[in-house]
Design a protein around this motif. Sequence first.
Motif, PDB file in Angstrom:
ATOM      1  N   GLU A  50       0.828  -1.214   0.000  1.00  0.00           N
ATOM      2  CA  GLU A  50       0.000   0.000   0.000  1.00  0.00           C
ATOM      3  C   GLU A  50       0.860   1.261   0.000  1.00  0.00           C
ATOM      4  OE1 GLU A  50      -2.905   2.813   0.123  1.00  0.00           O
ATOM      5  OE2 GLU A  50      -3.273   0.690  -0.214  1.00  0.00           O
ATOM      6  N   SER A  75       2.348   1.778  -3.332  1.00  0.00           N
ATOM      7  CA  SER A  75       1.358   2.144  -4.348  1.00  0.00           C
ATOM      8  C   SER A  75       1.074   3.645  -4.400  1.00  0.00           C
ATOM      9  CB  SER A  75       0.044   1.396  -4.096  1.00  0.00           C
ATOM     10  OG  SER A  75      -0.656   1.970  -2.997  1.00  0.00           O
ATOM     11  N   PRO A 109      -2.611  -8.861  -4.421  1.00  0.00           N
ATOM     12  CA  PRO A 109      -2.557  -7.710  -5.334  1.00  0.00           C
ATOM     13  C   PRO A 109      -1.240  -6.953  -5.230  1.00  0.00           C
ATOM     14  CG  PRO A 109      -4.633  -7.729  -4.142  1.00  0.00           C
ATOM     15  CD  PRO A 109      -3.766  -8.789  -3.533  1.00  0.00           C
ATOM     16  N   LEU A 142      -3.411  -1.781  -6.102  1.00  0.00           N
ATOM     17  CA  LEU A 142      -3.842  -0.915  -5.001  1.00  0.00           C
ATOM     18  C   LEU A 142      -3.921   0.543  -5.447  1.00  0.00           C
ATOM     19  CD1 LEU A 142      -1.982  -2.482  -1.951  1.00  0.00           C
ATOM     20  CD2 LEU A 142      -4.171  -3.076  -2.950  1.00  0.00           C
ATOM     21  N   CYS A 163      -7.202   0.820  -7.321  1.00  0.00           N
ATOM     22  CA  CYS A 163      -8.324   0.748  -6.371  1.00  0.00           C
ATOM     23  C   CYS A 163      -8.502   2.076  -5.639  1.00  0.00           C
ATOM     24  CB  CYS A 163      -8.106  -0.384  -5.374  1.00  0.00           C
ATOM     25  SG  CYS A 163      -8.338  -2.019  -6.092  1.00  0.00           S
ATOM     26  N   ARG A 164      -7.418   2.674  -5.229  1.00  0.00           N
ATOM     27  CA  ARG A 164      -7.501   3.966  -4.552  1.00  0.00           C
ATOM     28  C   ARG A 164      -8.042   5.031  -5.508  1.00  0.00           C
ATOM     29  NH1 ARG A 164      -2.950   3.925  -2.601  1.00  0.00           N
ATOM     30  NH2 ARG A 164      -1.817   4.993  -4.227  1.00  0.00           N
ATOM     31  N   THR A 181      -9.896  -2.725  -1.808  1.00  0.00           N
ATOM     32  CA  THR A 181      -8.722  -3.539  -2.140  1.00  0.00           C
ATOM     33  C   THR A 181      -8.842  -4.971  -1.607  1.00  0.00           C
ATOM     34  OG1 THR A 181      -7.592  -2.714  -0.167  1.00  0.00           O
ATOM     35  CG2 THR A 181      -7.158  -1.584  -2.236  1.00  0.00           C
ATOM     36  N   TYR A 191      -9.815  -8.075  -3.719  1.00  0.00           N
ATOM     37  CA  TYR A 191      -8.862  -8.682  -4.644  1.00  0.00           C
ATOM     38  C   TYR A 191      -7.852  -9.577  -3.939  1.00  0.00           C
ATOM     39  CZ  TYR A 191     -10.948  -5.460  -7.904  1.00  0.00           C
ATOM     40  OH  TYR A 191     -11.856  -4.788  -8.674  1.00  0.00           O
TER      41      TYR A 191
END
Length: 175
Positions: A97, A100, A151, A156, A159-160, A166, A169
């Motif tokens: 995260e 990402s 993922p 991520l 998704c954000r 998240t 997935y």
Amino acid sequence: MKEIQERNVDSYIYLMKLDAEKWTLLYDGGHRHGMMTTNISEALNSVLKKARVLPLKALVELIFNKLVKYFHQHREEAENCVHPFPTRIFDKFLHIELKSREHKVTTYNPREGIYMVRSPIRVSGTGNNVYTLRLNNKFCSCGKWQTYTLPCSYVLTVCRENGSRTDTYVPEIYS
């Protein structure tokens, strides 16, 4: 493969005769979740390395005590877990995260779930890599999502960007 061929031709010939899904993560269909060891005897050998010289009764007691300790430790961890995933997976997920947050997304087709994600340029001159993400097909051209089924940072990022959850997935095997 070229490196294997250059180092040892016999090994290269041997591997070429085998089905690729038997010896490489690339062609396993995502069933190993990044694990190369599928043989239970290899796992047992790594746990019981020093116990091989013990008499049978002592070996059985050692295995029993290790299992009791293992299950007790993991039961406590599960009972005290405040995340949707085990601590080790959650920590890995947090690391992904953080990574990402540096990526940039270009949306190609949100209905089909197609995106382009670019990694940042590093001081060393590396980075600035472009990956294609097909969210609906659970595919990222970096290959990490397919290999480990967890993922990757590019997923991520998307998704954000699009407001997706998240955790949807993350395969159930990690929960």
